[in-house]
Design a protein around this motif. Sequence first.
Motif, PDB file in Angstrom:
ATOM      1  N   GLN A 136     -72.057  -5.998  12.126  1.00 29.63           N
ATOM      2  CA  GLN A 136     -72.091  -7.374  12.625  1.00 29.63           C
ATOM      3  C   GLN A 136     -72.727  -8.275  11.578  1.00 29.63           C
ATOM      4  O   GLN A 136     -73.634  -7.862  10.859  1.00 29.63           O
ATOM      5  N   ILE A 137     -72.226  -9.511  11.530  1.00 31.80           N
ATOM      6  CA  ILE A 137     -72.787 -10.532  10.650  1.00 31.80           C
ATOM      7  C   ILE A 137     -73.446 -11.577  11.543  1.00 31.80           C
ATOM      8  O   ILE A 137     -72.830 -12.071  12.489  1.00 31.80           O
ATOM      9  N   VAL A 138     -74.695 -11.915  11.258  1.00 29.31           N
ATOM     10  CA  VAL A 138     -75.412 -12.860  12.111  1.00 29.31           C
ATOM     11  C   VAL A 138     -76.055 -13.970  11.284  1.00 29.31           C
ATOM     12  O   VAL A 138     -76.579 -13.727  10.196  1.00 29.31           O
ATOM     13  N   GLN A 139     -75.987 -15.171  11.806  1.00 37.14           N
ATOM     14  CA  GLN A 139     -76.579 -16.337  11.144  1.00 37.14           C
ATOM     15  C   GLN A 139     -78.096 -16.312  11.342  1.00 37.14           C
ATOM     16  O   GLN A 139     -78.577 -16.165  12.466  1.00 37.14           O
ATOM     17  N   LEU A 140     -78.835 -16.464  10.256  1.00 40.43           N
ATOM     18  CA  LEU A 140     -80.292 -16.359  10.333  1.00 40.43           C
ATOM     19  C   LEU A 140     -80.985 -17.662  10.705  1.00 40.43           C
ATOM     20  O   LEU A 140     -82.166 -17.658  11.054  1.00 40.43           O
ATOM     21  N   GLU A 141     -80.274 -18.779  10.639  1.00 41.69           N
ATOM     22  CA  GLU A 141     -80.883 -20.072  11.002  1.00 41.69           C
ATOM     23  C   GLU A 141     -79.806 -21.019  11.485  1.00 41.69           C
ATOM     24  O   GLU A 141     -78.629 -20.869  11.148  1.00 41.69           O
ATOM     25  N   GLY A 142     -80.214 -22.002  12.280  1.00 49.92           N
ATOM     26  CA  GLY A 142     -79.269 -23.008  12.750  1.00 49.92           C
ATOM     27  C   GLY A 142     -78.621 -23.727  11.585  1.00 49.92           C
ATOM     28  O   GLY A 142     -79.257 -23.971  10.560  1.00 49.92           O
ATOM     29  N   GLY A 143     -77.342 -24.097  11.767  1.00 53.12           N
ATOM     30  CA  GLY A 143     -76.627 -24.714  10.653  1.00 53.12           C
ATOM     31  C   GLY A 143     -76.017 -26.065  10.935  1.00 53.12           C
ATOM     32  O   GLY A 143     -75.324 -26.625  10.096  1.00 53.12           O
ATOM     33  N   VAL A 144     -76.269 -26.632  12.115  1.00 51.96           N
ATOM     34  CA  VAL A 144     -75.729 -27.959  12.446  1.00 51.96           C
ATOM     35  C   VAL A 144     -76.574 -29.016  11.747  1.00 51.96           C
ATOM     36  O   VAL A 144     -77.808 -28.983  11.806  1.00 51.96           O
ATOM     37  N   THR A 145     -75.910 -29.976  11.083  1.00 55.80           N
ATOM     38  CA  THR A 145     -76.640 -30.981  10.304  1.00 55.80           C
ATOM     39  C   THR A 145     -76.591 -32.352  10.962  1.00 55.80           C
ATOM     40  O   THR A 145     -75.743 -32.626  11.810  1.00 55.80           O
ATOM     41  N   HIS A 146     -77.511 -33.219  10.505  1.00 63.23           N
ATOM     42  CA  HIS A 146     -77.557 -34.596  11.004  1.00 63.23           C
ATOM     43  C   HIS A 146     -77.041 -35.578   9.960  1.00 63.23           C
ATOM     44  O   HIS A 146     -77.137 -36.784  10.134  1.00 63.23           O
ATOM     45  N   ALA A 147     -76.562 -35.089   8.851  1.00 61.23           N
ATOM     46  CA  ALA A 147     -76.140 -35.964   7.759  1.00 61.23           C
ATOM     47  C   ALA A 147     -74.890 -35.395   7.104  1.00 61.23           C
ATOM     48  O   ALA A 147     -74.310 -34.408   7.560  1.00 61.23           O
ATOM     49  N   LYS A 148     -74.483 -36.003   5.982  1.00 63.58           N
ATOM     50  CA  LYS A 148     -73.265 -35.591   5.294  1.00 63.58           C
ATOM     51  C   LYS A 148     -73.479 -34.394   4.371  1.00 63.58           C
ATOM     52  O   LYS A 148     -72.521 -33.849   3.842  1.00 63.58           O
TER      53      LYS A 148
END
Length: 317
Positions: A136-148
Amino acid sequence: MDHNKDRLSINVAKLYYRSEYSQQQIAEELGISRPSVSRLLQYAKDKEYVRIQIFDPVEDMSHMEHQLLEKYHLKDVCVAASTLNDEQEIKKYIGLRAAEYLDSIVRDGDIIGVGWGTTMHCLANSLIPRVLRGAQIVQLEGGVTHAKGETYANEILERFAKNYSTIAQYLPLPVIFGSRDVKEMVDKDPHIRRVLELGSHANIAIFSVGTVRHNALFFRLGYTDSEEKERIQRSAVGDICSRFFNENGNISDKELDDRTVGVKLQDLCKKEHSILCSGGEAKIRSIKAALAGHYANVLITDQFTAKHLLEEKEPKH
């Protein structure tokens, strides 16, 4: 007599090593026998008028790798041979070297935790195709951004999952929340909690280190206002998975850390393979602090950064 022999041996050596004359050409040029030329060349070596040095880049990297391993008490070190001491070029070569290293250690059933950022993007583009069963591959941190600004978070995860013919577990969240209460409430969501637990139990974690420069990716993503940015820059030297630490490798801002979504730094210390991929002059302080905190047991860097790290004083414990 000896003085004449010394002078003649030096002249012979210059013709042979600098002018690239053959021994026969030297014999004809100086009016001596070819065996005499050979003996004079040996004499010049014995007297140390000639010193032959062979530079083997592979051997040299191996020496630096061993020195870094010993100095920073690491499990493994890989030094990539970047053609230029340039930040973008270094990332490319670290990505290639990290892909080779990852291919050498991954096995069926692994849980691979992956960070985001430009170095990780270079790695994702260089992965060596391999089918892993039950991995399994898992994301270690949130990746949604507030900018470009671009974290490449989803693209990196997708490439890892496709490369190993397995599934990816995403953290579809910003990496920092505005308050601790909101973050703790989100953590209670069953899906989010499951992905976070998967990241904490991953046996392989691979990530880069960030800086607190004004143009650092974290700041470009719009997670903090100017006041919080200044506070981070005063207390921290870098971050791993958006968790900031000081020169000694300790968390620099607990309040900010409590609002951060992703793997905890102390969990990285427990991994079978905790792999830090980073290089470039701007990241030297960050890398050194990360190693002082023991957040990585494997370092993948370049020869220019390695040289600086070896010149640095011993990390504090």
